[in-house]
Design an enzyme around this catalytic site. Structure first.
Site, PDB file in Angstrom:
ATOM      1  CB  SER A  44      -0.874  -0.038   1.264  1.00 43.31           C
ATOM      2  OG  SER A  44      -1.230   1.247   1.693  1.00 43.31           O
ATOM      3  CG  ASP A  56      -0.608   7.594  -0.121  1.00 37.89           C
ATOM      4  OD1 ASP A  56       0.232   7.435  -1.019  1.00 37.89           O
ATOM      5  OD2 ASP A  56      -1.740   7.059  -0.122  1.00 37.89           O
ATOM      6  NE  ARG A 157      -7.090   4.020  -6.110  1.00 41.52           N
ATOM      7  CZ  ARG A 157      -6.475   4.030  -4.931  1.00 41.52           C
ATOM      8  NH1 ARG A 157      -5.650   3.037  -4.607  1.00 41.52           N
ATOM      9  NH2 ARG A 157      -6.656   5.018  -4.096  1.00 41.52           N
TER      10      ARG A 157
HETATM   11  C1  SPV Z   1      -3.487   2.586  -0.279  1.00 40.37           C
HETATM   12  O1  SPV Z   1      -3.644   1.750   0.634  1.00 40.37           O
HETATM   13  O2  SPV Z   1      -2.422   3.165  -0.481  1.00 40.37           O
HETATM   14  C2  SPV Z   1      -4.608   2.929  -1.168  1.00 40.37           C
HETATM   15  C3  SPV Z   1      -5.973   2.878  -0.644  1.00 40.37           C
HETATM   16  O3  SPV Z   1      -4.338   3.333  -2.276  1.00 40.37           O
HETATM   17  S1  SPV Z   1      -6.374   4.486  -0.105  1.00 40.37           S
HETATM   18  O4  SPV Z   1      -5.404   4.859   0.927  1.00 40.37           O
HETATM   19  O5  SPV Z   1      -7.731   4.442   0.424  1.00 40.37           O
HETATM   20  O6  SPV Z   1      -6.289   5.384  -1.243  1.00 40.37           O
HETATM   21 MG    MG Z   2      -2.374   4.034  -2.447  1.00 36.40          MG
END
Ligand code: SPV
Ligand code: MG
Length: 293
Positions: A44, A56, A157
């Site tokens: 992830s 992220d 996605r």
């Molecule tokens: C991740 O786990 O990095 C994903 C899912 O892409 S989310 O964080 O919900 O985007």
């Molecule tokens: Mg992700």
């Protein structure tokens, strides 16, 4: 290169029933997921970023995500599906990434239709700009052509629901990505109930299977997902282990501070021997007995 039978996520996708994956940030977490009996590990971007204590948001490099996925894959018997964000740039980055993740033995890559650099999907007020359908179908075609084995799974996605573009656009994008060669479509939603995703699933043509990440709508059970008529093939619990770990470690640290010592915390931890076991120290010792002179 062909994947070992147990690592072949593509073959498992044609079996009956749901495949359940769990998100990992590192090899140790991946090993726990494998030992707990799940079907695959999701490397992830959220979890790996969290492990580096950074957002992220396309901040870590492809090499860092690749290294993390490779370590995970080497630690486990089940397949790794790599979260490859937007593909780390344009089609050239997609080709580069797919080849390297496949060479690392990873079972598949998921790429999303957000603009690079992306923002994480569940962040309130996050930037959720999408690239055009044409640009993204180019990325899917590039990924499909770049893989060396047809067993390497390419997941497209769709972030249209996350971006507030509505169900019609989400369905159109999904259809076009499937037509471009995606083996599965991950439809993401940040709605607080399953209704949005269920609405999408009901209207989906079933041209390829769907993947769900129910983080924000945790009331949707596996049983209810299966009852949606077999259109959903994979469910990913993307970040629960890292969130549980943070809670457990914060509570542990607070207790050490409070007690001014480590004499009250045994119940909160596994013994050191459990870590030895997870590190497979036994195999190393067996090799020493055999070869070390
Ligand atoms: C991740 O786990 O990095 C994903 C899912 O892409 S989310 O964080 O919900 O985007
Ligand atoms: Mg992700």
């Amino acid at each position: 290169m062909s994947l070992g039978a147990r690592k072949n996520l593509k073959a498992r996708m044609s079996e009956e029933g749901l495949l359940i994956g769990v998100g990992a940030r590192d090899a140790l977490e991946a090993r726990l997921i494998d030992r707990a009996g799940f079907d695959f590990v999701w490397s992830s971007s959220f979890d790996i970023s969290a492990a580096h204590a950074v957002p992220d948001a396309s901040l870590l490099s492809m090499t860092e995500y690749l290294d993390a996925a490779r370590w995970m894959n080497e630690a486990i018997e089940i397949p790794v599906l790599a979260d490859c964000d937007t593909g780390f740039g344009n089609v050239n980055n997609v080709v580069f990434a797919v080849q390297r993740f496949e060479d690392a033995g990873v079972a598949g890559a998921c790429i999303e239709d957000k603009k690079f650099p992306k923002d994480t999907s569940l962040l309130a007020g996050g930037r959720q700009d999408l690239v055009s359908i044409e640009e993204f179908t180019g990325k899917i075609r590039a990924a499909v052509d770049a893989r060396r084995s047809p067993d390497f799974v390419v997941v497209g996605r769709v972030e249209a629901l996350i971006a507030g573009r509505g169900e019609d656009e989400a369905l159109e994008r999904a259809e076009r990505y499937a037509e471009a060669g995606a083996d599965a479509i991950l439809i993401h939603s940040k709605a607080r109930t399953p209704d949005e995703v269920v609405g999408f699933v009901r209207r989906w043509s079933a041209r390829v299977p769907l993947v769900l990440i129910p983080t924000n709508y945790p009331t949707l059970t596996e049983e209810e997902t299966s009852a949606l008529g077999g259109k959903v093939k994979m469910v990913i619990y993307a970040n629960q282990p890292v969130r549980a770990a943070v809670k457990a470690v914060e509570e542990l640290l607070a207790e050490i501070k409070r007690a001014r010592g480590i004499h009250t915390i045994d119940e909160r931890m596994v013994p050191v021997s459990r870590i030895f076991e997870l590190q497979d120290v036994a195999s190393m010792k067996a090799a020493e007995r055999k070869y070390l002179r």
